[in-house]
Design a protein around this motif. Structure first.
Motif, short mmCIF file in Angstrom:
data_model
loop_
_atom_site.label_atom_id
_atom_site.label_comp_id
_atom_site.label_asym_id
_atom_site.label_seq_id
_atom_site.Cartn_x
_atom_site.Cartn_y
_atom_site.Cartn_z
N LEU A 1 45.91 45.19 10.80
CA LEU A 1 45.18 44.87 9.60
C LEU A 1 43.59 45.18 9.84
N CYS A 2 43.23 45.38 11.25
CA CYS A 2 41.93 45.93 11.82
C CYS A 2 41.83 47.61 11.33
N GLU A 3 42.90 47.99 11.73
CA GLU A 3 42.80 49.32 11.07
C GLU A 3 42.71 49.77 9.65
N THR A 4 43.58 48.62 8.81
CA THR A 4 43.73 49.02 7.64
C THR A 4 42.24 48.90 6.93
N HIS A 5 41.44 47.81 7.50
CA HIS A 5 40.01 47.74 6.99
C HIS A 5 38.93 48.44 7.78
N TYR B 1 33.06 44.81 16.83
CA TYR B 1 33.08 43.42 16.60
C TYR B 1 31.94 42.44 16.80
N PRO B 2 31.88 41.12 16.41
CA PRO B 2 32.51 40.71 15.29
C PRO B 2 32.32 41.67 14.10
N LYS C 1 36.87 36.93 9.76
CA LYS C 1 36.23 37.42 10.93
C LYS C 1 37.23 38.12 11.78
N PHE C 2 36.85 39.42 11.87
CA PHE C 2 37.80 40.42 12.76
C PHE C 2 36.96 40.55 14.29
N ALA D 1 39.18 32.45 7.56
CA ALA D 1 40.06 32.87 8.60
C ALA D 1 39.61 33.82 9.60
N GLU D 2 40.56 34.21 10.55
CA GLU D 2 40.11 35.21 11.52
C GLU D 2 41.41 36.11 11.71
N VAL D 3 40.97 37.31 12.30
CA VAL D 3 42.07 38.34 12.44
C VAL D 3 41.81 38.80 14.05
N ASP D 4 42.64 38.71 15.24
CA ASP D 4 42.58 39.39 16.41
C ASP D 4 43.07 40.99 16.44
#
Length: 577
Positions: free
Chosen positions: A275-279, A284-285, A232-233, A264-267
């Motif tokens: 990581l959010c930029e990479t993906h 959100y979410p 979950k981003f 898991a999750e990413v803030d």
């Protein structure tokens, strides 16, 4: 055009600012031949909501101008074609100029800055120096405050600001206390769940509201390598993210300790931003799943049941008594012990545990609901108090104050006497205005007088009803999380440091900003431990007491004065003799 302006003035004086919302049907009629300042907005936009009070005030300032217009356009409603025409893609977008050419306003979005800009670009508007541009109601308020001597107005505004701060601080203290009680209830629930699992002979697992594992660029490779993942981003401020959190945390607990799968999750606003930029996460979410090197977007329902079905199908089985080979080393031992029971016994234990946990969670949620309700009511009461202050013309009073400061020395002259004072009520009207700064009638005065009289009668009755329980105590305190911190703070004071300064540096209570002052507290308004200290004849006024433990932590206390403690008074008399 004149008739339109007159209509706008009349509507604005009645508070009809929604009449200044433009649509394609009204655009040409309203903007032709005028310099305009427009807010393009979306009703759901948080920044738009924040700017609304100041923008409404600015619209009111220009409501009767024949050469300028301050208005707004709803880009989600009827104004959508206008937003598309002017290329609006984010909210709020403030633009100014003429209908033929609008430029983007890039200044600060405070009333003062927007008013200053509008004055330069749009011309005169409602204000202390231009009352003829004001709707009737605002003109009356501004005129009243302009009649006050500047120093008197400064004094009244100082009182108003203190009242606002008092209301806000009072709410902050209550919110902190109730939030702390919610945390205590949550800790109790977690302990109860742990005890339930121990009694049932079950392995300890994260509780249903356990925090999900948070991935960052630093731990990503170590956590995801060799596993199928479901991530979950999110952003902490996102409402949909908050709504999803309980079910996502529960799903995380289901796959805890599994060798082959990870939930898991990413803030995206913190350590997980890269990581959010990479993906390529832009909303959100965002839920994504698969191999870490090839994540796909999850498109299904976000309920726990649907998320669990999807995870079971695409991530595989989770670590459990029937799948010991999937357990990581730190989970395998406890699962092996649980696996020794027959399937029937395991099922019975799990069913019994679920019922007991459900009961513990219901107790917590009931407590949380009640305490959250108290916070909401306290906030509503605070908002009512602030509204009562602001509705007296606080904004107009500040506007006059700012205008006063720009005038040359000695500019203010007493207004011509206009009251005959033949009627005693004339004196009351003028006095009431001086206190409140608002337009009032004699009927207002009569009503206020009767209300005051009734309040006095009720107060006297209430005091008589409470006769015999008139104990009160004026005290200061320092609140710390543990006894060790309280002891350190006490040693600083005993070494000669000022109590107020130590409170400001060490106290967890909002009162620390005021040197720990709690004011006058009556019997029944404090925790039992503090009540005992305040009203026990054995304690001494002015003595540093504590650490004293309550449900909020550990307190150091100084009693400055108290009333209604006869034993203490007798003891003091004997000592004097």
């Amino acid at each position: 055009m004149t008739s339109i302006c007159v209509l706008l003035a009349a509507l604005s004086s009645l508070g009809c600012l929604e009449c200044l919302e433009l649509t394609p049907a009204t655009w040409d009629t309203q903007v032709t031949g005028r310099t305009i300042f427009i807010k393009f907005y979306a009703p759901w936009c948080g920044h738009c909501k924040k700017i609304k009070p100041d923008w409404d005030r600015l619209m009111s300032d220009f409501a009767v101008s024949s050469t300028a217009l301050v208005a707004e356009v709803d880009c989600i409603g009827h104004g959508k074609p206008l937003c598309e025409k002017y290329g609006v893609t984010s909210y709020p977008r403030l633009m100014w100029g003429s209908a033929e050419k609008l430029d983007t306003y890039t200044g600060a979005r405070t009333y003062e800055e927007m008013k200053s800009f509008a004055a330069r670009q749009l011309g005169k508007s409602c204000g202390p120096g231009d009352l003829e541009f004001c709707p009737e109601a605002r003109r009356a308020l501004l005129g009243k405050f302009m009649r006050l001597p500047p120093e008197k107005l400064d004094s009244q505004l100082e009182v108003a600001e203190k009242q606002i701060k008092k209301a806000e601080d009072s709410f902050a203290r209550m919110e902190q206390e109730l939030t702390y009680r919610i945390r205590l209830a949550d800790q109790k629930k977690q302990n109860d769940i742990k005890t339930i699992r121990e009694k049932k002979g079950l392995p300890q697992m994260p509780a249903r509201n356990a925090e999900a594992l948070e991935l960052t660029s630093a731990n990503w490779d170590a956590q995801v390598t060799g596993k199928k993942v479901f991530v979950k981003f999110f952003a902490p401020w996102c409402g949909h993210c908050k709504a999803l959190k309980p079910d996502w945390d529960k799903l995380t607990a289901d796959f805890e300790g599994t060798r082959t799968a990870l939930v898991a999750e990413v803030d995206c606003t913190s350590s997980g931003k890269s990581l959010c930029e990479t993906h390529s996460v832009t909303g959100y979410p965002r839920l994504m799943w698969g191999e870490a090197s090839d994540l796909k977007v999850y498109q299904g329902s976000r309920t726990y049941a649907d998320l669990k079905r999807f995870a079971d199908e695409h991530l595989g089985s989770a670590c459990g008594a029937d799948h010991l080979e999937l357990c990581e080393d730190n989970r395998r031992a406890v699962m092996e012990k649980f696996a020794k029971h027959s399937p029937e016994k395991r099922a019975a234990k799990l069913k019994s545990m679920e019922k007991a946990i459900e009961k513990a969670e219901k107790t917590y949620f009931d407590t949380q609901w009640n305490l959250t309700g108290q916070i909401d009511l306290a906030e509503q009461n605070k908002d009512k108090q602030l509204k009562a202050i602001r509705d007296q013309g606080l904004a107009e009073a500040k506007e006059v104050q700012a205008w006063n400061k720009k005038q040359p020395p000695g500019f203010w002259k007493p207004p011509n006497a206009t009251l005959s004072h033949d009627n005693p009520l004339d004196y009351w009207e003028e006095a009431a205005f001086t206190l409140a700064g608002v337009e009032i009638s004699r009927m207002n005065v009569i009503t206020a007088g009767l209300t005051l009289l009734a309040s006095v009668v009720f107060w006297i009755w209430n005091m008589r009803q409470r006769e015999g329980d008139g104990r009160n105590c004026v005290l200061r305190h320092i609140l710390t999380e543990n006894e060790e911190d309280a002891t350190k703070a006490k040693q600083k004071i005993q070494a000669g440091e000022d109590f107020s300064e130590v409170a400001k540096a060490c106290s967890l209570c909002p009162s620390g900003k005021e040197g720990g002052q709690l004011g006058c507290r009556s019997a029944g308004s404090m925790s039992e431990a503090l009540e005992k200290v305040c009203f026990d004849p054995a304690t001494k006024v002015g003595e540093l007491l504590g650490p004293i433990q309550t449900q909020y932590g550990f307190h150091l206390v100084i009693i400055d004065s108290r009333e209604g403690v006869p034993e203490a008074e007798v003891a003091a008399e004997k000592k004097d003799k």
